[in-house]
Scaffold this motif. Sequence first.
Motif, PDB file in Angstrom:
ATOM      1  N   VAL A   1       0.952  -1.345  -0.013  1.00  0.00           N
ATOM      2  CA  VAL A   1      -0.399   0.345   0.049  1.00  0.00           C
ATOM      3  C   VAL A   1       1.208   0.890  -0.158  1.00  0.00           C
ATOM      4  N   TYR A   2       1.989   1.618   0.966  1.00  0.00           N
ATOM      5  CA  TYR A   2       2.643   2.700   0.984  1.00  0.00           C
ATOM      6  C   TYR A   2       3.506   2.437  -0.163  1.00  0.00           C
ATOM      7  N   VAL A   3       4.042   1.934  -0.717  1.00  0.00           N
ATOM      8  CA  VAL A   3       5.168   1.252  -1.558  1.00  0.00           C
ATOM      9  C   VAL A   3       5.115   1.382  -2.472  1.00  0.00           C
ATOM     10  N   PHE A   4       3.814   0.197  -3.059  1.00  0.00           N
ATOM     11  CA  PHE A   4       3.640   0.319  -4.191  1.00  0.00           C
ATOM     12  C   PHE A   4       2.122   0.906  -4.655  1.00  0.00           C
ATOM     13  N   GLY A   5       1.399   1.150  -3.574  1.00  0.00           N
ATOM     14  CA  GLY A   5       0.163   1.003  -3.916  1.00  0.00           C
ATOM     15  C   GLY A   5       0.127   2.795  -4.341  1.00  0.00           C
ATOM     16  N   GLY A   6       0.696   3.386  -4.717  1.00  0.00           N
ATOM     17  CA  GLY A   6       0.621   4.815  -5.382  1.00  0.00           C
ATOM     18  C   GLY A   6       0.339   4.643  -6.937  1.00  0.00           C
ATOM     19  N   ALA A   7       0.776   3.769  -7.262  1.00  0.00           N
ATOM     20  CA  ALA A   7       1.400   3.190  -9.172  1.00  0.00           C
ATOM     21  C   ALA A   7       0.741   2.490  -8.964  1.00  0.00           C
TER      22      ALA A   7
ATOM     23  N   ALA B   1      -3.349   3.166  -9.359  1.00  0.00           N
ATOM     24  CA  ALA B   1      -3.847   3.837 -10.594  1.00  0.00           C
ATOM     25  C   ALA B   1      -4.234   2.994 -11.828  1.00  0.00           C
ATOM     26  N   GLY B   2      -4.080   1.550 -11.462  1.00  0.00           N
ATOM     27  CA  GLY B   2      -4.349   0.797 -12.672  1.00  0.00           C
ATOM     28  C   GLY B   2      -4.847  -0.167 -12.713  1.00  0.00           C
ATOM     29  N   VAL B   3      -5.151  -0.472 -11.323  1.00  0.00           N
ATOM     30  CA  VAL B   3      -6.771  -1.256 -11.110  1.00  0.00           C
ATOM     31  C   VAL B   3      -6.848  -0.720 -10.804  1.00  0.00           C
ATOM     32  N   MET B   4      -7.848   0.714 -10.739  1.00  0.00           N
ATOM     33  CA  MET B   4      -8.795   1.639 -10.979  1.00  0.00           C
ATOM     34  C   MET B   4      -9.071   2.326 -12.294  1.00  0.00           C
ATOM     35  N   PRO B   5      -9.426   2.353 -12.963  1.00  0.00           N
ATOM     36  CA  PRO B   5      -9.470   3.271 -13.883  1.00  0.00           C
ATOM     37  C   PRO B   5      -9.871   5.015 -13.354  1.00  0.00           C
ATOM     38  N   GLY B   6      -9.511   6.097 -14.109  1.00  0.00           N
ATOM     39  CA  GLY B   6      -9.449   7.079 -13.527  1.00  0.00           C
ATOM     40  C   GLY B   6      -9.178   7.430 -11.981  1.00  0.00           C
ATOM     41  N   VAL B   7      -8.472   6.581 -11.801  1.00  0.00           N
ATOM     42  CA  VAL B   7      -7.432   7.616 -10.244  1.00  0.00           C
ATOM     43  C   VAL B   7      -6.448   7.866 -10.394  1.00  0.00           C
ATOM     44  N   ALA B   8      -5.684   8.844 -10.091  1.00  0.00           N
ATOM     45  CA  ALA B   8      -4.641   9.270  -9.541  1.00  0.00           C
ATOM     46  C   ALA B   8      -3.596   8.889  -9.033  1.00  0.00           C
ATOM     47  N   PRO B   9      -2.505   8.809  -9.140  1.00  0.00           N
ATOM     48  CA  PRO B   9      -0.959   8.387  -9.234  1.00  0.00           C
ATOM     49  C   PRO B   9      -1.079   9.200  -7.893  1.00  0.00           C
ATOM     50  N   GLY B  10      -0.416   8.108  -6.501  1.00  0.00           N
ATOM     51  CA  GLY B  10      -0.717   9.048  -5.167  1.00  0.00           C
ATOM     52  C   GLY B  10      -1.589   8.306  -3.736  1.00  0.00           C
ATOM     53  N   ALA B  11      -1.992   9.603  -3.036  1.00  0.00           N
ATOM     54  CA  ALA B  11      -2.926   9.299  -2.848  1.00  0.00           C
ATOM     55  C   ALA B  11      -4.023   8.949  -2.731  1.00  0.00           C
ATOM     56  N   ASP B  12      -4.826   9.048  -3.764  1.00  0.00           N
ATOM     57  CA  ASP B  12      -6.095   8.120  -4.036  1.00  0.00           C
ATOM     58  C   ASP B  12      -5.776   6.990  -4.548  1.00  0.00           C
ATOM     59  N   GLY B  13      -4.047   6.722  -5.375  1.00  0.00           N
ATOM     60  CA  GLY B  13      -3.891   5.397  -5.638  1.00  0.00           C
ATOM     61  C   GLY B  13      -3.726   3.832  -4.923  1.00  0.00           C
TER      62      GLY B  13
END
Length: 279
Positions: free
Chosen positions: A54-60, A63-75
């Motif tokens: 979540v904290y290391v890979f989740g930001g990127a 965004a791939g598993v959920m279309p329209g989600v921006a990398p970072g906190a939302d990711g």
Amino acid sequence: MTTLAATPLAATPSPSPVADVVTMLRRNLLRAVRYPGLTMFLVAGPLVMLVLFVYVFGGALGAGVMPGVAPGADGRAAYLDYITPTLFVLTIVGAGQSVAISAAMDAASGIMARFKTMAISPGSVLSGQVLGTVLQSLAALVLVLGAALAMGYRPDADVLDWLALLGLFVLLGLALSWLCVAMGLNARSVETASNTPMILLLLPFLGSGFVPVETMPTAVRWFAEYQPFTPIIETVRGLLAGGAGLEGAVVAQAVGWTVAIGVAGYAWARSLYRRERRL
């Protein structure tokens, strides 16, 4: 002529299956206390993976598993929702690995051979280990869920969804525990028993556990779609989402795979227990 009356022999007490299972269950739980390393592995492994992914890979990855989600906190938030069901399943798999080690330790120490000579129900020895493992895995699931909630995870499951999840987790725990008990009895050493169930830990990585199968190459995608853990993880994911998008066929596959694994593992474990351990 005096006739001697026959002296009746003391009757051997008949085994009580329920009482014997309870005794073996208590023995398994006491072992969990005496070997805290095996118990901590059930929780530490999923928690480390939760934090790492979540904290290391989740930001990127989010965004791939959920279309329209921006990398970072939302990711990270999106990936937390995606990966938490996978870690629940991996927690149960990790519990199966611990029971494989316990079964191998009992077989190597000769205690199982001693149990065979005692007036106890033959099925209680393995059943106590399996039930103890299921209880430990459920306790570990509560801790993993608490950690996920602290990180911001918010499932949409209602009471019926949670009851269905509990039933699926118990069924999956029984199935994987029986299979891992068989792996432990079949292993030549305790070290081998700790490595054999690793294939079960790898399968979620080769399914929909960490990324959608739609992103995989054709050959890998075919394997991912038809291996047991993909429908199981998707069922857990759907129930935690309140049943949104959950298909009946997927649930049927998950239950079918779980029952098949449990029946095969039970038959294999009982067969190995009946025969003498090969040196």
